[in-house]
Design a protein around this motif. Structure first.
Motif, mmCIF file in Angstrom:
data_model
loop_
_atom_site.group_PDB
_atom_site.id
_atom_site.type_symbol
_atom_site.label_atom_id
_atom_site.label_comp_id
_atom_site.label_asym_id
_atom_site.label_seq_id
_atom_site.Cartn_x
_atom_site.Cartn_y
_atom_site.Cartn_z
ATOM 1 N N ALA A 249 90.775 97.585 52.181
ATOM 2 C CA ALA A 249 90.121 96.516 51.437
ATOM 3 C C ALA A 249 90.302 96.700 49.943
ATOM 4 O O ALA A 249 90.379 97.821 49.435
ATOM 5 C CB ALA A 249 88.634 96.470 51.784
ATOM 6 N N GLY A 250 90.337 95.583 49.245
ATOM 7 C CA GLY A 250 90.447 95.605 47.790
ATOM 8 C C GLY A 250 90.736 94.209 47.284
ATOM 9 O O GLY A 250 90.665 93.222 48.021
ATOM 10 N N ARG A 251 91.062 94.125 46.013
ATOM 11 C CA ARG A 251 91.398 92.847 45.390
ATOM 12 C C ARG A 251 92.860 92.878 44.973
ATOM 13 O O ARG A 251 93.319 93.852 44.361
ATOM 14 C CB ARG A 251 90.518 92.593 44.166
ATOM 15 N N SER A 289 96.842 86.902 43.773
ATOM 16 C CA SER A 289 96.060 87.597 42.753
ATOM 17 C C SER A 289 94.622 87.112 42.687
ATOM 18 O O SER A 289 94.349 85.917 42.772
ATOM 19 C CB SER A 289 96.720 87.437 41.376
ATOM 20 N N GLN A 290 93.713 88.079 42.539
ATOM 21 C CA GLN A 290 92.273 87.898 42.412
ATOM 22 C C GLN A 290 91.575 87.625 43.747
ATOM 23 O O GLN A 290 90.356 87.476 43.773
ATOM 24 C CB GLN A 290 91.917 86.800 41.400
ATOM 25 N N MET A 291 92.314 87.590 44.863
ATOM 26 C CA MET A 291 91.681 87.422 46.170
ATOM 27 C C MET A 291 91.240 88.777 46.713
ATOM 28 O O MET A 291 91.991 89.753 46.659
ATOM 29 C CB MET A 291 92.633 86.757 47.158
ATOM 30 N N SER A 292 90.014 88.853 47.233
ATOM 31 C CA SER A 292 89.514 90.063 47.885
ATOM 32 C C SER A 292 89.794 89.960 49.380
ATOM 33 O O SER A 292 89.297 89.042 50.043
ATOM 34 C CB SER A 292 88.016 90.227 47.629
ATOM 35 N N VAL A 293 90.598 90.883 49.886
ATOM 36 C CA VAL A 293 91.039 90.812 51.273
ATOM 37 C C VAL A 293 91.062 92.205 51.887
ATOM 38 O O VAL A 293 90.869 93.212 51.195
ATOM 39 C CB VAL A 293 92.444 90.182 51.388
ATOM 40 N N CYS A 294 91.314 92.231 53.197
ATOM 41 C CA CYS A 294 91.507 93.484 53.922
ATOM 42 C C CYS A 294 92.868 93.407 54.603
ATOM 43 O O CYS A 294 93.132 92.473 55.374
ATOM 44 C CB CYS A 294 90.388 93.684 54.940
ATOM 45 N N ILE A 295 93.733 94.352 54.309
ATOM 46 C CA ILE A 295 95.095 94.371 54.834
ATOM 47 C C ILE A 295 95.203 95.437 55.918
ATOM 48 O O ILE A 295 94.758 96.578 55.730
ATOM 49 C CB ILE A 295 96.112 94.643 53.710
ATOM 50 N N THR A 296 95.764 95.060 57.072
ATOM 51 C CA THR A 296 96.070 96.046 58.114
ATOM 52 C C THR A 296 97.583 96.170 58.233
ATOM 53 O O THR A 296 98.333 95.207 58.004
ATOM 54 C CB THR A 296 95.471 95.657 59.476
ATOM 55 N N LEU A 297 98.031 97.363 58.607
ATOM 56 C CA LEU A 297 99.455 97.659 58.678
ATOM 57 C C LEU A 297 99.889 97.907 60.116
ATOM 58 O O LEU A 297 99.068 98.241 60.983
ATOM 59 C CB LEU A 297 99.770 98.886 57.823
ATOM 60 N N GLU A 298 101.168 97.756 60.364
ATOM 61 C CA GLU A 298 101.691 97.959 61.710
ATOM 62 C C GLU A 298 101.693 99.431 62.096
ATOM 63 O O GLU A 298 101.618 99.764 63.288
ATOM 64 C CB GLU A 298 103.107 97.385 61.815
ATOM 65 N N ASP A 299 101.781 100.328 61.122
ATOM 66 C CA ASP A 299 101.852 101.763 61.404
ATOM 67 C C ASP A 299 100.574 102.463 60.964
ATOM 68 O O ASP A 299 99.953 102.078 59.969
ATOM 69 C CB ASP A 299 103.055 102.377 60.680
ATOM 70 N N ASP A 300 100.200 103.492 61.689
ATOM 71 C CA ASP A 300 99.000 104.269 61.364
ATOM 72 C C ASP A 300 99.383 105.355 60.363
ATOM 73 O O ASP A 300 99.699 106.493 60.739
ATOM 74 C CB ASP A 300 98.416 104.887 62.638
ATOM 75 N N ILE A 301 99.373 105.003 59.079
ATOM 76 C CA ILE A 301 99.750 105.947 58.041
ATOM 77 C C ILE A 301 98.536 106.269 57.174
ATOM 78 O O ILE A 301 97.527 105.574 57.202
ATOM 79 C CB ILE A 301 100.904 105.406 57.170
#
Length: 421
Positions: A249-251, A289-301
């Motif tokens: 999570a972040g902006r 830019s300036q959107m607060s979101v949560c990004i998930t990735l395909e790999d567990d890194i």
């Protein structure tokens, strides 16, 4: 160029003490009819209690009682108003030299800056300092208001002389566009309406210029800069059905991210692809830019707070030693070897100022290679060394990842603001 009426313009004021910054903002609000009736009544009552015959326009921005009593602005006062032509956010900043830090705060996110000059005194040291800082901060538009023209008989010769002095002073700086306006903030000349006493001035009044300035703060700005996502925290809900969810999570600091984008996590340089982009109540195909979101990735890194997710084909510089232009804001003199906490986006690192490369003589803008001391409001190029790598862009290309602050490790007070070169 046609201006979108809904396009927001952020602008700041700057100038020396008693140059009339708060009065100018008050006049803008008052003459553009952007003041609520209860605010107007309160200011009228306060003006009467102070024994004034007319409204004290500065009270529309000097909101703190202590500031009102002293007749000065100490903190940054933010005001919002709308005209038929545009929406505005104003940052009214103090003029005292010891509050230069507040001027930097107010101007750091501004699209334009109004620099006031008293027509009786002309270009002074604070004018030069604020102009240099505006240049460093890469502010798109400078509006130079020669104020108190009523006190010099609305003299065209006085205006032209100050204009000439200012242009000569600023000629060596990277300033894209300047507007010069002769005004009287107290009486309203050339603020919202054209002055009947300065018919020799053929330009537009201040508000008309503010309404017509092109700015890069619209919704398309994220296409113009590289994609940067500083990670604020890791989201791992433990509810049934979400046990395998791991999001970051972040902006979004700049640029645009889409599902399927190939990304790199810095400073580890681990690679993956974006699997999902989530908000609280919806999944998105892209975030900008300036959107607060949560990004998930395909790999567990391994990703944690302070890391940065970027597109793999456009990466920032990772460095432990780098140069910045720095404004020293601390009340004490810089001590070589002192440790600081650097804050850049969501990253915090321990650093030292390895070297003061040169200082700027604020009166001549010349570089002093011999003076290695830093006192309050000094501007200098310095070399910083950090304990761990920082993800850096040049400030000229990205204001978010190219700016940072230094915090005193012992007192936790902010002692400097800096721009990456």
């Amino acid at each position: 160029m046609q201006i979108d009426n809904n396009q927001l313009l952020r602008f700041s004021t700057a100038g020396s003490v008693d140059d009339g910054k708060s009065t100018l903002i008050g006049r803008l609000l008052y003459d553009s009819k952007s003041i609520f009736e209860d605010q107007l009544l309160a200011v009228e009552n306060t003006s009467k209690r102070k024994g004034y015959e007319s409204i004290d326009l500065a009270l529309f921005t000097d909101g703190l009682r202590e500031e009102r009593e002293q007749g000065i602005t100490i903190d940054v006062a933010y005001r919002y108003f709308t005209t038929p032509g545009r929406k505005f956010i104003i940052a009214d900043t103090p003029g005292h030299i010891q509050y230069t830090r507040n001027m930097i705060t107010g101007a750091s996110s501004a699209d334009a800056i109004i620099i006031l000059i008293d027509a009786r005194t002309g270009v002074i040291e604070q004018t030069k300092r604020h102009t240099f800082l505006a240049s460093l901060l890469q502010i798109q538009h400078l509006i130079i208001c020669i104020n108190k023209m009523d006190l010099v008989d609305y003299s065209k010769e006085v205006f032209e002389k100050i204009r000439e002095d200012y242009e000569q002073m600023a000629s060596t700086l990277s300033i894209k566009k300047s507007h010069f306006i002769p005004i009287s903030a107290l009486l309203g000349d050339n603020v919202v309406n054209k002055s009947a006493f300065m018919l020799w001035y053929e330009g537009a009044p201040l508000l008309e210029i503010l309404e017509s300035l092109p700015v890069g703060s619209g919704n398309n700005e994220h296409y113009a800069v590289e994609a940067r996502f500083p990670v604020q925290t890791v989201i791992r809900p433990q509810r049934e059905g979400y046990i395998d969810y791991r999001g970051y999570a972040g902006r979004v600091a700049s640029g645009i991210f889409r599902k399927g984008d190939e990304i790199t996590v810095l400073p580890s340089r681990l690679k993956s692809k974006i699997k999902r982009i989530d908000t609280f109540d919806a999944e998105l195909n892209e975030a900008f830019s300036q959107m607060s979101v949560c990004i998930t990735l395909e790999d567990d890194i391994d990703v944690g707070r302070g890391d940065m997710i970027v597109l793999s084909n456009h990466q920032p510089r990772c460095a432990q030693e780098f140069d910045v232009m720095l404004c020293w804001l601390g009340n004490h003199t810089f001590r070589p070897g002192s440790k600081f906490i650097i804050m850049q986006a969501n990253n915090e690192q321990t650093v030292i100022i390895k070297e003061v490369v040169y200082k700027i003589n604020i009166n001549t803008f010349e570089r002093d290679l011999n003076d290695k001391t830093l006192n309050m409001n000094d501007i200098a190029k310095v070399t910083i060394k950090s304990a761990k790598p920082l993800m850096l862009d040049a400030y000229a290309g990205n204001k978010v990842t190219g700016s940072l602050i230094l915090i005193d490790e012992a007192t936790r007070g902010t002692v400097a603001g800096a721009m990456v070169l």
